[in-house]
Design a protein around this motif. Structure first.
Motif, PDB file in Angstrom:
ATOM      1  N   SER A 157       0.819  -1.210   0.000  1.00 15.47           N
ATOM      2  CA  SER A 157       0.000   0.000   0.000  1.00 15.47           C
ATOM      3  C   SER A 157       0.855   1.264   0.000  1.00 15.47           C
ATOM      4  O   SER A 157       0.325   2.364   0.149  1.00 15.47           O
ATOM      5  N   SER A 159       2.844   2.583   2.111  1.00 14.71           N
ATOM      6  CA  SER A 159       2.760   3.405   3.310  1.00 14.71           C
ATOM      7  C   SER A 159       3.839   2.971   4.286  1.00 14.71           C
ATOM      8  O   SER A 159       4.474   1.927   4.104  1.00 14.71           O
ATOM      9  N   THR A 164       0.953   4.659   9.196  1.00 12.67           N
ATOM     10  CA  THR A 164      -0.187   3.784   9.465  1.00 12.67           C
ATOM     11  C   THR A 164      -0.591   3.824  10.936  1.00 12.67           C
ATOM     12  O   THR A 164      -1.772   3.920  11.272  1.00 12.67           O
ATOM     13  N   PHE A 167      -2.255   7.073  11.689  1.00 13.59           N
ATOM     14  CA  PHE A 167      -3.646   7.070  11.225  1.00 13.59           C
ATOM     15  C   PHE A 167      -4.555   6.302  12.184  1.00 13.59           C
ATOM     16  O   PHE A 167      -5.610   6.793  12.591  1.00 13.59           O
ATOM     17  N   HIS A 194     -14.317   1.404   8.067  1.00 14.70           N
ATOM     18  CA  HIS A 194     -13.768   2.361   7.105  1.00 14.70           C
ATOM     19  C   HIS A 194     -12.291   2.616   7.376  1.00 14.70           C
ATOM     20  O   HIS A 194     -11.494   2.772   6.441  1.00 14.70           O
ATOM     21  N   GLY A 195     -11.928   2.641   8.634  1.00  7.75           N
ATOM     22  CA  GLY A 195     -10.534   2.861   8.987  1.00  7.75           C
ATOM     23  C   GLY A 195      -9.644   1.739   8.484  1.00  7.75           C
ATOM     24  O   GLY A 195      -8.559   1.990   7.938  1.00  7.75           O
ATOM     25  N   ARG A 197     -10.196  -0.100   6.002  1.00  7.87           N
ATOM     26  CA  ARG A 197     -10.123   0.064   4.552  1.00  7.87           C
ATOM     27  C   ARG A 197      -9.081   1.125   4.195  1.00  7.87           C
ATOM     28  O   ARG A 197      -8.402   1.021   3.163  1.00  7.87           O
ATOM     29  N   GLY A 198      -8.959   2.109   5.060  1.00  8.84           N
ATOM     30  CA  GLY A 198      -8.001   3.182   4.813  1.00  8.84           C
ATOM     31  C   GLY A 198      -6.550   2.712   4.822  1.00  8.84           C
ATOM     32  O   GLY A 198      -5.675   3.376   4.256  1.00  8.84           O
ATOM     33  N   ILE A 199      -6.293   1.591   5.473  1.00 11.77           N
ATOM     34  CA  ILE A 199      -4.916   1.069   5.446  1.00 11.77           C
ATOM     35  C   ILE A 199      -4.806  -0.168   4.564  1.00 11.77           C
ATOM     36  O   ILE A 199      -3.846  -0.931   4.656  1.00 11.77           O
ATOM     37  N   GLY A 200      -5.818  -0.344   3.701  1.00 16.97           N
ATOM     38  CA  GLY A 200      -5.732  -1.412   2.700  1.00 16.97           C
ATOM     39  C   GLY A 200      -6.211  -2.766   3.174  1.00 16.97           C
ATOM     40  O   GLY A 200      -5.854  -3.792   2.610  1.00 16.97           O
TER      41      GLY A 200
ATOM     42  N   PHE B 167     -17.792   8.606   9.608  1.00 10.37           N
ATOM     43  CA  PHE B 167     -16.358   8.283   9.551  1.00 10.37           C
ATOM     44  C   PHE B 167     -15.518   9.544   9.397  1.00 10.37           C
ATOM     45  O   PHE B 167     -14.542   9.739  10.135  1.00 10.37           O
ATOM     46  N   LEU B 171     -12.945  11.142  12.058  1.00  7.94           N
ATOM     47  CA  LEU B 171     -11.543  11.366  11.702  1.00  7.94           C
ATOM     48  C   LEU B 171     -11.127  12.795  12.048  1.00  7.94           C
ATOM     49  O   LEU B 171     -10.026  13.018  12.577  1.00  7.94           O
ATOM     50  N   SER B 190      -1.049  13.028   5.947  1.00 11.38           N
ATOM     51  CA  SER B 190      -1.057  11.602   5.600  1.00 11.38           C
ATOM     52  C   SER B 190      -2.228  10.894   6.269  1.00 11.38           C
ATOM     53  O   SER B 190      -2.763   9.928   5.729  1.00 11.38           O
ATOM     54  N   VAL B 191      -2.645  11.390   7.423  1.00 15.06           N
ATOM     55  CA  VAL B 191      -3.844  10.836   8.062  1.00 15.06           C
ATOM     56  C   VAL B 191      -5.069  11.086   7.185  1.00 15.06           C
ATOM     57  O   VAL B 191      -5.905  10.201   6.967  1.00 15.06           O
ATOM     58  N   HIS B 194      -5.079   8.720   4.224  1.00 15.49           N
ATOM     59  CA  HIS B 194      -5.574   7.389   4.599  1.00 15.49           C
ATOM     60  C   HIS B 194      -7.093   7.419   4.782  1.00 15.49           C
ATOM     61  O   HIS B 194      -7.792   6.464   4.436  1.00 15.49           O
ATOM     62  N   GLY B 195      -7.582   8.519   5.336  1.00 17.30           N
ATOM     63  CA  GLY B 195      -9.025   8.629   5.528  1.00 17.30           C
ATOM     64  C   GLY B 195      -9.781   8.636   4.218  1.00 17.30           C
ATOM     65  O   GLY B 195     -10.810   7.953   4.077  1.00 17.30           O
ATOM     66  N   LEU B 196      -9.275   9.376   3.264  1.00 16.87           N
ATOM     67  CA  LEU B 196      -9.930   9.397   1.949  1.00 16.87           C
ATOM     68  C   LEU B 196      -9.927   8.006   1.324  1.00 16.87           C
ATOM     69  O   LEU B 196     -10.898   7.583   0.696  1.00 16.87           O
ATOM     70  N   ARG B 197      -8.837   7.302   1.527  1.00 19.64           N
ATOM     71  CA  ARG B 197      -8.777   5.931   1.029  1.00 19.64           C
ATOM     72  C   ARG B 197      -9.845   5.062   1.710  1.00 19.64           C
ATOM     73  O   ARG B 197     -10.393   4.158   1.102  1.00 19.64           O
ATOM     74  N   GLY B 198     -10.117   5.373   2.946  1.00 16.77           N
ATOM     75  CA  GLY B 198     -11.120   4.598   3.689  1.00 16.77           C
ATOM     76  C   GLY B 198     -12.529   4.729   3.139  1.00 16.77           C
ATOM     77  O   GLY B 198     -13.388   3.875   3.383  1.00 16.77           O
ATOM     78  N   ILE B 199     -12.784   5.806   2.413  1.00 25.06           N
ATOM     79  CA  ILE B 199     -14.105   5.932   1.784  1.00 25.06           C
ATOM     80  C   ILE B 199     -14.034   5.686   0.287  1.00 25.06           C
ATOM     81  O   ILE B 199     -14.941   6.045  -0.465  1.00 25.06           O
TER      82      ILE B 199
END
Lengths: 201, 201
Positions: A157, A159, A164, A167, A194-195, A197-200, B167, B171, B190-191, B194-199
């Motif tokens: 990912s 990162s 990570t 986050f 969702h969190g 998911r944010g780290i893959g 979510f 965050l 960077s947080v 990651h959050g945007l990736r979570g959605i």
DNA sequence: ACAGAATTATACCGATCGGTAAAATTCAAC
DNA sequence: GTTGAATTTTACCGATCGGTATAATTCTGT
């Protein structure tokens, strides 16, 4: 040698009660009247046993780390469980504690650290809060520096362990704030999903 | 009709100063001495102009919503900008405010709402804080109920507007806590990523 | 110049803050 | 039973809390 009157209360029980008061009201918001009433002792006993308000707070904070924060960490290192499940179990254990109606809502450390940042809480107490926050971050960091699955996830990912962990720790501070104002465990579970998911995951 | 001595201070400037004090110290932590000193007025002037501490806090909270929280929302509805960029710009605008060294770190509403949940802050003040939190959540909610790109994103990622807003709001409460204890804007960017990736972005 | 309205500064109010001194209790040792 | 150590209770300390009464200022209208 010497005898003397016996303590009429259990130190650990009293300390736990003090922890709950600080957890609910913060450092400044917890008056000695609040503390002595919840602990079931009077002021001279409190000062003889714990020192003063700041010393009591420091001991209550350490008690919180050992008896609350610490208990969640087992889920991070459970053998034979996939990384995602370990992280989910850990995060949900924390969030469940934040939502637990038998204790103050939210996170003791997050509440008092925000209070400390503004001002007005003594230096040693602030240091103890900082160490308490570092405890949780270090537990998470060990996963992303030691665990092979976690390392593979990071490289896939693009990162770093630091990012990570930062986050996830930020997210837990967020769920603490939300739990404190009344969000349910079910509502916060979707936040955790969702969190992840944010780290893959 | 009648004359009388002129006000020697600007009401809005004084209110802004009060907002900064509450932002830094919370409701209970902000003493009248703190407030009058920062506002540059004395107690009778404060009471004549703003009522009492609770009324001042309510006005300071409303001032915060209008002059701080409100300013970020423009990024959510900027025409011709992709959804992801609008969300990123909005979130980073909020986080930049949380990290801004010219003001107290973190979020006024998040800090005081956590304080209010524990106890000890008056009812009307608590209601105003609740409305302030709802203001931000409603602004986010409008994106995910009205914007066609956002709706498409929700169906693709099998999530709901409520979950997604919860979510993101969680965050931002997390970044507020982290900014308050000293994290930099770069660390929190960077947080946000990651959050945007979570959605799913 | 003068009267009245409005804001200022000063001083104070009872209540509560964290902390403690002194006296009243309860125990162990002899 | 008496002594002495330890803990309890009660009462108090100065400082600060939010809030206000009083009086000194500064203005407008006549």
């Amino acid at each position: 040698m010497a005898g003397g009157r016996k303590l009429e209360f259990d130190k650990e029980t009293a300390l736990e009660a003090a922890m709950h008061v600080f957890w609910k009201k913060g450092y400044s918001g917890a008056s000695l009247a609040d503390l002595t009433e919840s602990m079931g002792i009077n002021k001279p006993s409190l000062y003889a046993t714990f020192g003063n308000k700041e010393a009591l707070f420091i001991q209550a904070t350490e008690y919180y780390v050992e008896h609350v924060a610490r208990t969640h960490c087992q889920y991070l290192v459970q053998e034979g469980i996939p990384l995602r499940d370990r992280l989910k179990n850990y995060l949900m254990s924390v969030v469940a504690s934040q939502c637990d109606s038998s204790k103050p809502k939210g996170c003791y450390v997050a509440l008092c650290a925000s209070e400390a940042a503004g001002d007005s809480i003594p230096d040693h107490a602030q240091e103890t809060l900082f160490k308490a926050g570092a405890y949780t971050q270090n537990a998470l960091m060990r996963v992303f520096t030691d665990d092979t699955d976690a390392i593979r996830l990071l490289s896939k990912s693009c990162s770093s362990a630091e990012e990570t962990v930062r986050f996830l720790f930020t997210l837990l501070n967020g769920t603490a704030a939300m739990a404190r104002v009344g969000l349910s465990l079910a509502e916060l579970e979707s936040v955790v999903e969702h969190g992840l998911r944010g780290i893959g995951l």
